[in-house]
Structures are given as C-alpha cells and as structure tokens.
Design an enzyme around this catalytic site. Structure first.
Site, PDB file in Angstrom:
ATOM      1  N   ILE A 161       0.947  -1.327   0.022  1.00 48.31           N
ATOM      2  CA  ILE A 161      -0.208   0.093  -0.099  1.00 48.31           C
ATOM      3  C   ILE A 161       0.730   1.113   0.004  1.00 48.31           C
ATOM      4  CG2 ILE A 161      -2.034  -0.873   0.674  1.00 48.31           C
ATOM      5  CD1 ILE A 161      -1.227  -0.155   3.422  1.00 48.31           C
TER       6      ILE A 161
ATOM      7  N   GLU B 221       5.271   3.217   0.368  1.00 48.40           N
ATOM      8  CA  GLU B 221       6.491   3.098   0.946  1.00 48.40           C
ATOM      9  C   GLU B 221       6.626   4.299   1.846  1.00 48.40           C
ATOM     10  OE1 GLU B 221       8.816   3.113  -2.922  1.00 48.40           O
ATOM     11  OE2 GLU B 221       8.182   1.222  -3.241  1.00 48.40           O
TER      12      GLU B 221
ATOM     13  N   VAL C 181       5.163  -0.813   3.052  1.00 50.24           N
ATOM     14  CA  VAL C 181       4.028  -0.820   4.084  1.00 50.24           C
ATOM     15  C   VAL C 181       3.239  -1.841   3.126  1.00 50.24           C
ATOM     16  CG1 VAL C 181       2.204   0.040   5.307  1.00 50.24           C
ATOM     17  CG2 VAL C 181       4.255   1.447   4.944  1.00 50.24           C
TER      18      VAL C 181
ATOM     19  N   ASP D 181       8.052  14.263  12.574  1.00 48.20           N
ATOM     20  CA  ASP D 181       8.052  14.071  11.203  1.00 48.20           C
ATOM     21  C   ASP D 181       6.456  14.137  10.685  1.00 48.20           C
ATOM     22  OD1 ASP D 181       8.885  13.843   8.586  1.00 48.20           O
ATOM     23  OD2 ASP D 181       9.033  11.524   8.519  1.00 48.20           O
TER      24      ASP D 181
END
EC number: 2.7.11.22
Length: 305
Positions: A10, A12, A18, A127
C-alpha cells in the site's frame, strides 16, 4: 510472519515498505511495516526494539495502534491497525474542492488530542505530515509513526532514496538546533492546518535554505526581538535577507478570525512561546459546537467515490 497473509503493497514509508495484510487466524486487516535499516551485521539495535515496544502502550483513539512487533534475523516488522487512506491522498483525490471548515476543525481538534496525549507521555513525533495522518470513513483521523523517529532517527532520504519532505519541519530544526522539544510537532500541525484550509502546502521548500526562506518571506525574518536566542543557533546567518511579515489574512483569507489566531500561535517562531497541544485544545476556535455528524457524512460521501 506466517500469521499474516500479505494482501497488497500500500505504500513506501520513510523506513520501508508498507503492506495491507490479513491475520490468518482472526481475519483482522492490519498494516504491516517492514523496517529496512542500514545496520551493522548484528541486526536490529536493542535500543530500537526497546523504544518500539514502549509504543505499544500508546493507546488513544487518535493514534494508530501498534499491535505487535515481530523481530526475526535482520528484519523488523511493525503490525499496525489498518486504515485505508491518508490525508494527503484524500486531499489529492478531491482537487479544487475545498474541505468544509467544520471538517477541518474536527480533524485539527483530533490531531491536537493525539499529539497532546503523546506529548504527555514524552513522545515526540518529529515528522508529522499529511502522509502519516490516516483517516477512516467515520470521520476519525489518526497519527501514524509516532515514536519511530526516536527509535530509528529521521533519515535525510527514505530507503528508496526519496528525499524526506522538509515542508513541515520547524525552523529551529532547519537552523541546526540540537535540542528537540514537543514544539516541533506543533509547528508541523500549523502547516497542516493551513494546507487543509488552502489546499496548498504552506512552505513547499525544495532544500533546507529554500525551506527557511519561504518561512521568512511569509512570517518575516526572525531576529532576537521576535525569537530570543535565534542568532545563537548553529545555522543562523546574519546575512539572511530581511523580509517583513505578511498578514495571515493574505495567507488564509477564508479562515475565521479565531482560526487565524490559533494558526498564528501554532506558527510562533520561538519554540518556548509556541502554543502547546493541550492549550490549543482550549482555544476559542473550538468553542463553537462541533458538527461531527456532518463531518462524518461528508467523509463518507468522499469515500464512496
């Protein structure tokens, strides 16, 4: 990893691929993050495992749950609850149309709740960006990847050599401050808030200096008057061009005055003066009753398209 059957890739993320996967026993859908690290031969550092294990204790409706940590040989898999869409994809899928202000308010309130919870547990994200804010069809928004920065660091590039975005990075980090506080996440939330309102990234820089100058052009070049101690930061230069501050009315013209006031407090230069998540939750912007069923209805319609 035999417990899980991979359904599809699904995305990166910063640290690895992922997958959407299914628990073979229960049928539960999960997001499987395969962490790829440039590690010495010993494999995954025990400090990272310790840090990650602590994250299983972060249980909050606006935090993506870490369900399990699977560690074998030199691979580390993190098993998260599955949500089908992130805020960036969601905004990209509805170009041109504005997000209703009641939905923005609902999302912002939920984000602040999640961040406030993590900060109260001394966990900083470092982040935050629309790509790691996940949404579901019920109108909930959840923060993903909390705590991974402390376990693995924030790399300059992803494992596929993509540059990790600077657009949501706080000015103290860009100016080389070695000390992170929870205020770095608040800055990111300010940038995300403005982007939800205008549908454009607030500071889309393509290098650290471009990123700084975009911030300075909009908010004025910081000085000792506006940010005591700024001239002592490692990457501050007296030769920076001196820009004057723009009014927020120019930047987010269709945001109500209370919203602009909150945005201003989220984007304070001085990290010690930046509003905290907890204080932001009590801001008058949120005092009007929250029409969350309407927000839910709106999201549901979009999910069906």
């Amino acid at each position: 990893m035999d417990m899980f059957q991979k359904v599809e890739k699904i995305g990166e993320g910063t640290y690895g691929v992922v997958y959407k996967a299914k628990n073979r026993e229960t049928g539960q859908l999960v997001a499987l993050k395969k962490i790829r690290l440039d590690l010495e031969m010993e494999g995954v550092p025990s400090t990272a495992i310790r840090e990650i294990s602590l994250l299983k204790e972060l249980k909050h409706p606006n935090i993506v749950r870490l369900l399990d940590v699977v560690h074998n040989e030199r691979k580390l898999y993190l098993v998260f609850e599955f949500l089908s869409q992130d805020l960036k994809k969601y905004m990209d899928s509805t170009p041109g149309s504005e997000l209703p202000l009641h939905l923005i308010k609902s999302y912002l309130f939920q984000l602040l709740q999640g961040v406030s919870f993590c900060h109260s547990h001394r966990v900083i994200h470092r982040d935050l960006k629309p790509q790691n804010l996940l949404i579901n069809e019920l109108g909930a928004i959840k923060l993903a990847d909390f705590g991974l920065a402390r376990a693995f660091g924030v790399p300059l590039r992803t494992y596929t050599h993509e540059v990790v975005t600077l657009w949501y990075r706080a000015p103290e980090i860009l100016l080389g401050s070695k000390f992170y506080t929870t205020a770095v996440d608040i800055w990111s939330i300010g940038c995300i808030f403005a982007e939800m309102v205008t549908r454009k990234a607030l500071f889309p820089g393509d290098s650290e200096i471009d990123q700084l100058f975009r911030i300075f052009r909009m908010l004025g070049t910081p000085s000792e008057d506006t940010w005591p101690g700024v001239t002592q930061l490692p990457d501050y230069k007296g030769s920076f061009p001196k820009w004057t501050r723009k009014g927020l009315e120019e930047i987010v013209p269709n945001l109500e005055p209370e919203g602009r006031d909150l945005l201003m407090q989220l984007l304070q230069y001085d990290p010690s003066q930046r509003i905290t998540a907890k204080t932001a939750l009590a801001h008058p912007y949120f005092s009007s009753p929250e029409p969350s069923p309407a927000a839910r209805q709106y999201v549901l319609q979009r999910f069906r398209h």
